[in-house]
Design a protein around this motif. Structure first.
Motif, short mmCIF file in Angstrom:
data_model
loop_
_atom_site.label_atom_id
_atom_site.label_comp_id
_atom_site.label_asym_id
_atom_site.label_seq_id
_atom_site.Cartn_x
_atom_site.Cartn_y
_atom_site.Cartn_z
N ILE A 55 0.84 -1.21 0.00
CA ILE A 55 0.00 0.00 0.00
C ILE A 55 0.87 1.25 0.00
N GLU A 56 1.91 1.24 0.80
CA GLU A 56 2.80 2.39 0.86
C GLU A 56 3.46 2.67 -0.49
N ASP A 57 3.81 1.61 -1.20
CA ASP A 57 4.44 1.77 -2.52
C ASP A 57 3.48 2.41 -3.52
N CYS A 58 2.20 2.05 -3.43
CA CYS A 58 1.22 2.54 -4.41
C CYS A 58 0.54 3.84 -3.99
N PHE A 59 0.54 4.13 -2.68
CA PHE A 59 -0.11 5.34 -2.17
C PHE A 59 0.86 6.12 -1.29
N PRO A 60 1.76 6.87 -1.90
CA PRO A 60 2.75 7.60 -1.10
C PRO A 60 2.19 8.86 -0.44
N GLU A 61 0.89 9.15 -0.66
CA GLU A 61 0.31 10.42 -0.19
C GLU A 61 -0.03 10.38 1.30
N ASN A 62 0.99 10.28 2.15
CA ASN A 62 0.82 10.37 3.61
C ASN A 62 -0.13 9.32 4.19
N VAL A 63 -0.18 8.15 3.59
CA VAL A 63 -1.08 7.12 4.12
C VAL A 63 -0.44 6.32 5.25
N ILE A 64 0.85 6.53 5.49
CA ILE A 64 1.53 5.88 6.61
C ILE A 64 1.84 6.93 7.67
N SER A 65 1.39 6.69 8.89
CA SER A 65 1.63 7.63 9.99
C SER A 65 3.09 7.58 10.43
N GLU A 74 -6.72 9.16 6.12
CA GLU A 74 -6.11 9.73 4.93
C GLU A 74 -6.33 8.83 3.72
N LEU A 75 -6.17 7.53 3.92
CA LEU A 75 -6.39 6.59 2.83
C LEU A 75 -7.85 6.61 2.38
N ALA A 76 -8.77 6.73 3.33
CA ALA A 76 -10.20 6.77 2.99
C ALA A 76 -10.51 7.99 2.12
N LYS A 77 -9.92 9.13 2.45
CA LYS A 77 -10.14 10.34 1.65
C LYS A 77 -9.75 10.11 0.20
N ILE A 78 -8.66 9.37 0.01
CA ILE A 78 -8.14 9.13 -1.34
C ILE A 78 -9.04 8.17 -2.11
N VAL A 79 -9.32 7.03 -1.51
CA VAL A 79 -10.00 5.97 -2.28
C VAL A 79 -11.50 6.21 -2.44
N ASP A 82 -11.86 8.57 -5.54
CA ASP A 82 -11.26 8.17 -6.81
C ASP A 82 -11.47 6.66 -6.99
N ARG A 83 -12.38 6.31 -7.88
CA ARG A 83 -12.73 4.90 -8.06
C ARG A 83 -11.52 4.06 -8.49
N ASN A 84 -10.67 4.61 -9.34
CA ASN A 84 -9.49 3.87 -9.81
C ASN A 84 -8.55 3.54 -8.66
N LYS A 85 -8.38 4.49 -7.76
CA LYS A 85 -7.49 4.24 -6.62
C LYS A 85 -8.12 3.25 -5.64
N LYS A 86 -9.43 3.29 -5.55
CA LYS A 86 -10.12 2.30 -4.70
C LYS A 86 -9.92 0.90 -5.27
N GLU A 87 -10.02 0.76 -6.58
CA GLU A 87 -9.80 -0.54 -7.21
C GLU A 87 -8.35 -0.99 -7.04
N GLN A 161 -22.04 10.03 1.90
CA GLN A 161 -22.60 9.77 0.58
C GLN A 161 -21.56 9.14 -0.33
N ALA A 162 -20.29 9.56 -0.20
CA ALA A 162 -19.22 9.00 -1.02
C ALA A 162 -19.06 7.50 -0.74
N ARG A 163 -19.22 7.11 0.51
CA ARG A 163 -19.11 5.69 0.85
C ARG A 163 -20.29 4.89 0.29
N ILE A 164 -21.46 5.48 0.34
CA ILE A 164 -22.63 4.83 -0.24
C ILE A 164 -22.45 4.67 -1.75
N ASP A 165 -21.99 5.73 -2.40
CA ASP A 165 -21.85 5.72 -3.86
C ASP A 165 -20.76 4.75 -4.34
N SER A 166 -19.84 4.41 -3.46
CA SER A 166 -18.74 3.52 -3.86
C SER A 166 -19.15 2.06 -3.86
N GLN A 167 -20.34 1.76 -3.33
CA GLN A 167 -20.78 0.37 -3.23
C GLN A 167 -21.64 -0.07 -4.41
#
Length: 209
Positions: A55-65, A74-79, A82-87, A161-167
């Motif tokens: 995950i750290e390799d693919c998501f360098p945007e401060n997802v590791i504390s 932070e990871l939740a905000k990203i995925v 962005d549907r592609n990043k969630k996938e 709503q974003a969490r609902i829409d992602s399902q």
């Protein structure tokens, strides 16, 4: 002897905020052993794990504390924006989660447990439904789910709503499940319906096995 002989795995899934945890509790009260995919998803990303490194390799945007653990918010905000990043995240995590699910199924089977409930929000996306004899989905009207998610996870309406829409949509759950539990009333009603479904599943098991 095959340890999985006469073992039945029942998948429990559904929409976020629909009340799946309550249904899971009822099934456990009726003798089902629980495999909690949410808990597994937390275990596989523990500090120092192979999954977390990926995950750290693919998501360098401060997802590791700073302490080396996963920054979930932070990871939740990203995925969830962005549907592609969630996938991409799912493609990393699902193999680890499914591997642990299989191990837990075998551990329960080896100890003589025959009725196993697999509680998995992403049952279909991870293909874990392949392990299930029956599938139960819990659904509810969107305004109810939105309110429940906001209260449960301390989110604003846009985040919820974003969490609902992602399902997956409700029509998918209805079309791919053996039982549908609708949670649009109160807790007592949900308990009663879940109890009826649990009893039907147990009868199905006894008739088949």
């Amino acid at each position: 002897m095959n340890s999985l002989e006469n073992v039945m795995v029942v998948g429990l899934t559904g929409q976020t905020g629909a009340g799946k945890s309550t249904v899971s509790k009822v099934f456990r009260q009726h003798g089902f052993c629980l495999i909690d995919a949410d808990m597994i998803s937390r275990e596989v990303v523990k500090k120092g794990s192979s999954c977390l490194h990926e995950i750290e390799d693919c998501f360098p945007e401060n997802v590791i504390s700073e302490d080396g653990t996963l920054n979930r918010s932070e990871l939740a905000k990203i995925v969830f924006s962005d549907r592609n990043k969630k996938e991409m995240l799912n493609s990393i995590m699902y193999p680890y989660i499914v591997g642990e699910i299989l191990q837990q199924i075998h551990r329960y089977a080896d100890s003589g447990k025959k009725l196993i409930l697999l509680d998995a929000p992403t049952l279909f996306e991870s293909r874990a439904d392949d392990f299930c004899e029956l599938i139960i989905s819990v659904v509810a009207k969107e305004p109810l789910r939105l309110d429940r998610i906001m209260k449960r996870d301390s989110l604003n309406s846009e985040q919820a709503q974003a969490r609902i829409d992602s399902q997956l949509p409700e029509t998918f759950f209805i079309g791919h499940s053996d039982f549908i539990i609708k949670n649009n009333k109160d807790r007592a009603n949900l308990d009663e319906v879940a109890k009826e479904v649990a009893q039907k599943v147990i009868k199905y098991y006894k008739d088949k096995f």
